[in-house]
Design an enzyme around this catalytic site. Sequence first.
Site, short mmCIF file in Angstrom:
data_model
loop_
_atom_site.label_atom_id
_atom_site.label_comp_id
_atom_site.label_asym_id
_atom_site.label_seq_id
_atom_site.Cartn_x
_atom_site.Cartn_y
_atom_site.Cartn_z
CG ASP A 89 -1.77 1.24 1.36
OD1 ASP A 89 -1.44 2.33 0.61
OD2 ASP A 89 -2.68 1.13 2.40
CG HIS A 139 -3.52 12.63 -24.57
ND1 HIS A 139 -2.69 12.52 -23.88
CD2 HIS A 139 -4.49 11.82 -24.51
CE1 HIS A 139 -2.57 11.63 -23.17
NE2 HIS A 139 -3.91 10.96 -23.45
CE LYS A 144 -12.50 7.18 -24.06
NZ LYS A 144 -11.47 6.53 -24.71
C1 BG6 Z 1 -5.46 7.97 -23.16
C2 BG6 Z 1 -6.95 7.92 -22.86
O1 BG6 Z 1 -4.83 8.68 -22.55
O2 BG6 Z 1 -5.42 8.19 -24.80
C3 BG6 Z 1 -7.84 7.40 -23.29
O3 BG6 Z 1 -7.13 7.72 -21.35
C4 BG6 Z 1 -7.73 7.34 -25.26
O4 BG6 Z 1 -9.07 7.55 -23.09
C5 BG6 Z 1 -6.25 7.20 -25.34
O5 BG6 Z 1 -8.44 6.26 -25.77
C6 BG6 Z 1 -5.99 7.35 -26.84
O6 BG6 Z 1 -4.57 7.28 -26.95
P1 BG6 Z 1 -4.13 6.40 -28.12
O7 BG6 Z 1 -2.72 6.12 -27.74
O8 BG6 Z 1 -5.05 5.09 -27.86
O9 BG6 Z 1 -4.50 6.76 -29.57
#
Ligand code: BG6
Length: 481
Positions: free
Chosen positions: A99, A242, A341
């Site tokens: 933990d 991102h 999504k």
């Molecule tokens: C992640 C997100 O950081 O990036 C996801 O938590 C997303 O929800 C993903 O699907 C997308 O990145 P990649 O590299 O899978 O295109």
Amino acid sequence: MTTSQSNAAGHPADRGDCHPQTLLLLGASGDLADRLLLPGLGRLVATGDRPNLTLLGSGVDDWDDERWRRRVADAFAAAGATGPRVKEVVRTTCYLPADVTKEEDLRRLLSNCHDQLVIFFALPPAITAKAAAALTRIGVPPGTRLMLEKPFGTDAVSARSLNEVLARLVPEEQVYRIDHFLGKSTVMNILGLRFANRIFEPMLTSTHVACVDIVFDETLGLAGRAGYYDGAGALIDMVQSHLLQVLALIAMDAPPTLAARDLRGRKAQVLRATRVWADDPATWSRRGRYAAGEVNGKRLLGYADESGVDPNRGTETFAEVVLCVDTWRWAGVPFRLRTGKGLAARRKEAVVTFKQPPRVPSGLIGYDQPDRLRIGFGPDRLGLDVNINGPGNPLELGQAHLVADFGPGGLPPYGEVLRGAFDGDPTLSVRGDTAEDCWRIIAPVLECWRAGAVPLREYPAGSWGPEDSLLIPVPGVATGG
Ligand code: BG6
């Protein structure tokens, strides 16, 4: 392309192959380690680049070494990582249940690490904060590097206090805030495209650009990640991290070198100048949540009915926000960031839409689309939509789509960011002040959504999103798709 092998101080990178290193993976029994981290690590190890690496896994689950080794071996194999180095890492890796919010457990973990240490926190933000605070009470070995998965904190205040805690542990250059998009080869290719060509860079200003769209539409649904995602939602999961990083790379001024200090400095500058368009999130943001539907012939349960989801939280699976980058270069150009999504099709690209030419000579007929530069993040490609004289009538315009495929990078994104930490080069990680700034940028949107000022629109899975998901039109700007 690859990044510089220099560290933040501009010295040759501290190559991990000179001395033994241990990667202590916290949250080792979790989903992130399995899906992304271990595959990236396996591919990196397979390159032979890390001959002296030991992997130590730790998690709350009461696993033994054998079970952990199976997991590591399976993840490496699924990533196509093979070879003697890979076998060696699997053979020598151990697992210690712990933990990590408890000092005595952390002490026990650290007493098992003898080499230069890299600690990866693959943990939810609240646990990461507690573990980091506990570490300040016991200390970490000199030279320890810390890697922290996103989201970094849960808002600007918690990000700041986590930064303060980390600063008590190690210098900023030893903190790696992970954004795996920075390890994507196409995202890195933005640097080559912009700064190793004469033809694009002078055009990337408000004089020529009508708008910039950064779009990351996924067909994938929740994929069993309710525990994390329901507390985050699309805005925090994708935009706060991102997509803002991509915006920074597209909008920043040229850095003199790709060393961490220069590149991260340029990104920080541009993000500091970024805010919601007209400071009006109620008008310039949208959110949605997918209902049951069919994506690529497969039924997708409505988000609210997924196991582990609390429908009353109103978590969005679709987010769109228009931002301005208030600099000399970009003032007046909308940056539209969108992600969702359960959508009908994958669309992962940044699109720079240029303004109309000052005048299309009369006699040339059929001008109806602006020219666009497209940077695709999967498939990884560069596209240019240009107006040229079409076939048939030589005075009639048609749009040609020039495409160059980049092909995948040598390493998956997690392999790249791990390599950065092993090499002591934080170029591909997010600097502390930038992590706080990214929260500052989206804070007004979150506040406005929480106050109910922007409706949460349902869209059937497999559709194009709420209201067909047209990007929010910006008045007076010829944008289009
Ligand atoms: C992640 C997100 O950081 O990036 C996801 O938590 C997303 O929800 C993903 O699907 C997308 O990145 P990649 O590299 O899978 O295109």
